[in-house]
Design a protein around this motif. Sequence first.
Motif, PDB file in Angstrom:
ATOM      1  N   THR A 117      -9.713  -6.546  -4.375  1.00 19.19           N
ATOM      2  CA  THR A 117     -10.694  -7.247  -3.558  1.00 19.19           C
ATOM      3  C   THR A 117     -10.027  -7.657  -2.253  1.00 19.19           C
ATOM      4  OG1 THR A 117     -10.113  -9.397  -4.483  1.00 19.19           O
ATOM      5  CG2 THR A 117     -11.852  -8.171  -5.603  1.00 19.19           C
ATOM      6  N   GLY A 118     -10.824  -8.108  -1.314  1.00 20.05           N
ATOM      7  CA  GLY A 118     -10.262  -8.560  -0.040  1.00 20.05           C
ATOM      8  C   GLY A 118     -10.463  -7.533   1.051  1.00 20.05           C
ATOM      9  N   THR A 119      -9.573  -7.537   2.023  1.00 21.59           N
ATOM     10  CA  THR A 119      -9.728  -6.660   3.186  1.00 21.59           C
ATOM     11  C   THR A 119      -9.356  -5.209   2.888  1.00 21.59           C
ATOM     12  OG1 THR A 119      -7.518  -7.236   3.938  1.00 21.59           O
ATOM     13  CG2 THR A 119      -9.341  -8.528   4.833  1.00 21.59           C
ATOM     14  N   ALA A 120      -8.603  -4.969   1.820  1.00 24.08           N
ATOM     15  CA  ALA A 120      -8.233  -3.602   1.450  1.00 24.08           C
ATOM     16  C   ALA A 120      -9.088  -3.155   0.273  1.00 24.08           C
ATOM     17  CB  ALA A 120      -6.758  -3.546   1.064  1.00 24.08           C
ATOM     18  N   ASP A 121      -9.222  -1.848   0.105  1.00 16.70           N
ATOM     19  CA  ASP A 121      -9.934  -1.292  -1.043  1.00 16.70           C
ATOM     20  C   ASP A 121      -8.955  -0.890  -2.143  1.00 16.70           C
ATOM     21  OD1 ASP A 121     -12.459  -1.503   0.184  1.00 16.70           O
ATOM     22  OD2 ASP A 121     -12.140   0.385   1.239  1.00 16.70           O
ATOM     23  N   VAL A 122      -7.831  -0.334  -1.708  1.00 21.03           N
ATOM     24  CA  VAL A 122      -6.828   0.157  -2.651  1.00 21.03           C
ATOM     25  C   VAL A 122      -5.454  -0.316  -2.191  1.00 21.03           C
ATOM     26  CG1 VAL A 122      -5.722   2.223  -3.626  1.00 21.03           C
ATOM     27  CG2 VAL A 122      -8.179   2.211  -3.224  1.00 21.03           C
ATOM     28  N   LEU A 123      -4.656  -0.732  -3.151  1.00 22.68           N
ATOM     29  CA  LEU A 123      -3.279  -1.128  -2.889  1.00 22.68           C
ATOM     30  C   LEU A 123      -2.402  -0.224  -3.740  1.00 22.68           C
ATOM     31  CD1 LEU A 123      -1.364  -3.248  -1.611  1.00 22.68           C
ATOM     32  CD2 LEU A 123      -1.738  -4.627  -3.653  1.00 22.68           C
ATOM     33  N   PHE A 124      -1.411   0.415  -3.111  1.00 21.74           N
ATOM     34  CA  PHE A 124      -0.520   1.240  -3.922  1.00 21.74           C
ATOM     35  C   PHE A 124       0.918   1.067  -3.519  1.00 21.74           C
ATOM     36  CE2 PHE A 124      -1.881   4.401  -0.673  1.00 21.74           C
ATOM     37  CZ  PHE A 124      -0.654   4.878  -0.247  1.00 21.74           C
ATOM     38  N   TRP A 125       1.799   1.297  -4.481  1.00 23.07           N
ATOM     39  CA  TRP A 125       3.238   1.254  -4.279  1.00 23.07           C
ATOM     40  C   TRP A 125       3.724   2.684  -4.311  1.00 23.07           C
ATOM     41  CZ3 TRP A 125       0.481  -2.454  -6.561  1.00 23.07           C
ATOM     42  CH2 TRP A 125       0.812  -3.772  -6.300  1.00 23.07           C
ATOM     43  N   ALA A 126       4.496   3.058  -3.301  1.00 24.56           N
ATOM     44  CA  ALA A 126       5.042   4.408  -3.225  1.00 24.56           C
ATOM     45  C   ALA A 126       6.547   4.324  -3.005  1.00 24.56           C
ATOM     46  CB  ALA A 126       4.394   5.185  -2.074  1.00 24.56           C
ATOM     47  N   VAL A 127       7.243   5.329  -3.463  1.00 27.04           N
ATOM     48  CA  VAL A 127       8.673   5.436  -3.204  1.00 27.04           C
ATOM     49  C   VAL A 127       8.904   6.666  -2.338  1.00 27.04           C
ATOM     50  CG1 VAL A 127       9.412   4.232  -5.288  1.00 27.04           C
ATOM     51  CG2 VAL A 127       9.043   6.685  -5.375  1.00 27.04           C
ATOM     52  N   ALA A 128       9.857   6.554  -1.435  1.00 25.63           N
ATOM     53  CA  ALA A 128      10.186   7.672  -0.547  1.00 25.63           C
ATOM     54  C   ALA A 128      11.671   7.608  -0.224  1.00 25.63           C
ATOM     55  CB  ALA A 128       9.358   7.597   0.732  1.00 25.63           C
ATOM     56  N   ARG A 129      12.276   8.760  -0.044  1.00 24.27           N
ATOM     57  CA  ARG A 129      13.722   8.782   0.236  1.00 24.27           C
ATOM     58  C   ARG A 129      14.045   8.248   1.626  1.00 24.27           C
ATOM     59  NH1 ARG A 129      12.098  13.834   0.170  1.00 24.27           N
ATOM     60  NH2 ARG A 129      12.145  14.999   2.093  1.00 24.27           N
ATOM     61  N   ASP A 130      13.056   8.323   2.541  1.00 22.03           N
ATOM     62  CA  ASP A 130      13.245   7.794   3.895  1.00 22.03           C
ATOM     63  C   ASP A 130      11.872   7.659   4.563  1.00 22.03           C
ATOM     64  OD1 ASP A 130      12.507  10.395   4.763  1.00 22.03           O
ATOM     65  OD2 ASP A 130      14.602  11.017   4.900  1.00 22.03           O
ATOM     66  N   LEU A 131      11.849   7.152   5.784  1.00 23.49           N
ATOM     67  CA  LEU A 131      10.575   6.961   6.474  1.00 23.49           C
ATOM     68  C   LEU A 131       9.865   8.271   6.779  1.00 23.49           C
ATOM     69  CD1 LEU A 131      11.365   3.998   8.878  1.00 23.49           C
ATOM     70  CD2 LEU A 131       9.927   3.991   6.831  1.00 23.49           C
ATOM     71  N   GLY A 132      10.629   9.329   6.992  1.00 23.51           N
ATOM     72  CA  GLY A 132      10.021  10.640   7.233  1.00 23.51           C
ATOM     73  C   GLY A 132       9.227  11.110   6.023  1.00 23.51           C
ATOM     74  N   ALA A 133       9.769  10.914   4.838  1.00 20.56           N
ATOM     75  CA  ALA A 133       9.064  11.297   3.605  1.00 20.56           C
ATOM     76  C   ALA A 133       7.824  10.432   3.410  1.00 20.56           C
ATOM     77  CB  ALA A 133      10.003  11.187   2.409  1.00 20.56           C
ATOM     78  N   TYR A 134       7.924   9.157   3.732  1.00 18.66           N
ATOM     79  CA  TYR A 134       6.763   8.275   3.628  1.00 18.66           C
ATOM     80  C   TYR A 134       5.695   8.679   4.636  1.00 18.66           C
ATOM     81  CZ  TYR A 134       3.802   4.216   3.420  1.00 18.66           C
ATOM     82  OH  TYR A 134       2.709   3.397   3.293  1.00 18.66           O
ATOM     83  N   ARG A 135       6.111   9.001   5.852  1.00 19.17           N
ATOM     84  CA  ARG A 135       5.167   9.453   6.885  1.00 19.17           C
ATOM     85  C   ARG A 135       4.452  10.718   6.432  1.00 19.17           C
ATOM     86  NH1 ARG A 135       8.286   9.886  11.695  1.00 19.17           N
ATOM     87  NH2 ARG A 135       8.100   7.640  11.764  1.00 19.17           N
ATOM     88  N   GLU A 136       5.179  11.616   5.765  1.00 20.70           N
ATOM     89  CA  GLU A 136       4.577  12.852   5.241  1.00 20.70           C
ATOM     90  C   GLU A 136       3.524  12.545   4.175  1.00 20.70           C
ATOM     91  OE1 GLU A 136       3.494  16.700   4.383  1.00 20.70           O
ATOM     92  OE2 GLU A 136       4.458  15.863   6.170  1.00 20.70           O
ATOM     93  N   LEU A 137       3.802  11.582   3.299  1.00 21.30           N
ATOM     94  CA  LEU A 137       2.811  11.163   2.306  1.00 21.30           C
ATOM     95  C   LEU A 137       1.550  10.669   3.003  1.00 21.30           C
ATOM     96  CD1 LEU A 137       1.761  10.267  -0.512  1.00 21.30           C
ATOM     97  CD2 LEU A 137       3.042   8.137  -0.165  1.00 21.30           C
TER      98      LEU A 137
END
Length: 85
Positions: free
Chosen positions: A21-41
């Motif tokens: 609930t609130g301002t977001a619809d979905v909240l998720f936790w992700a793991v990535a080896r670096d910011l580039g991998a997170y950006r790709e996700l």
Amino acid sequence: FDRFEEAIRAEPTIIHAAVVTGTADVLFWAVARDLGAYRELLRRLTTAFPTLKNVTTFAVLEEIKPGFAVPVEALGEEVAASRER
């Protein structure tokens, strides 16, 4: 929304997700080896789901209390205590 949920479940780098609930619809936790991998996700998700317009990211600097386990024993004690009142 079903297609989005399926994509989240299928993504191995997303380790936890919840509809909230609130301002977001979905909240998720992700793991990535670096910011580039997170950006790709994020690129994959925003490309597959063009209606995904607003993404807010928080980076974990340090865990204070890790884990998502529900303390079932403690919940039982709470329920028992509330019944005694």
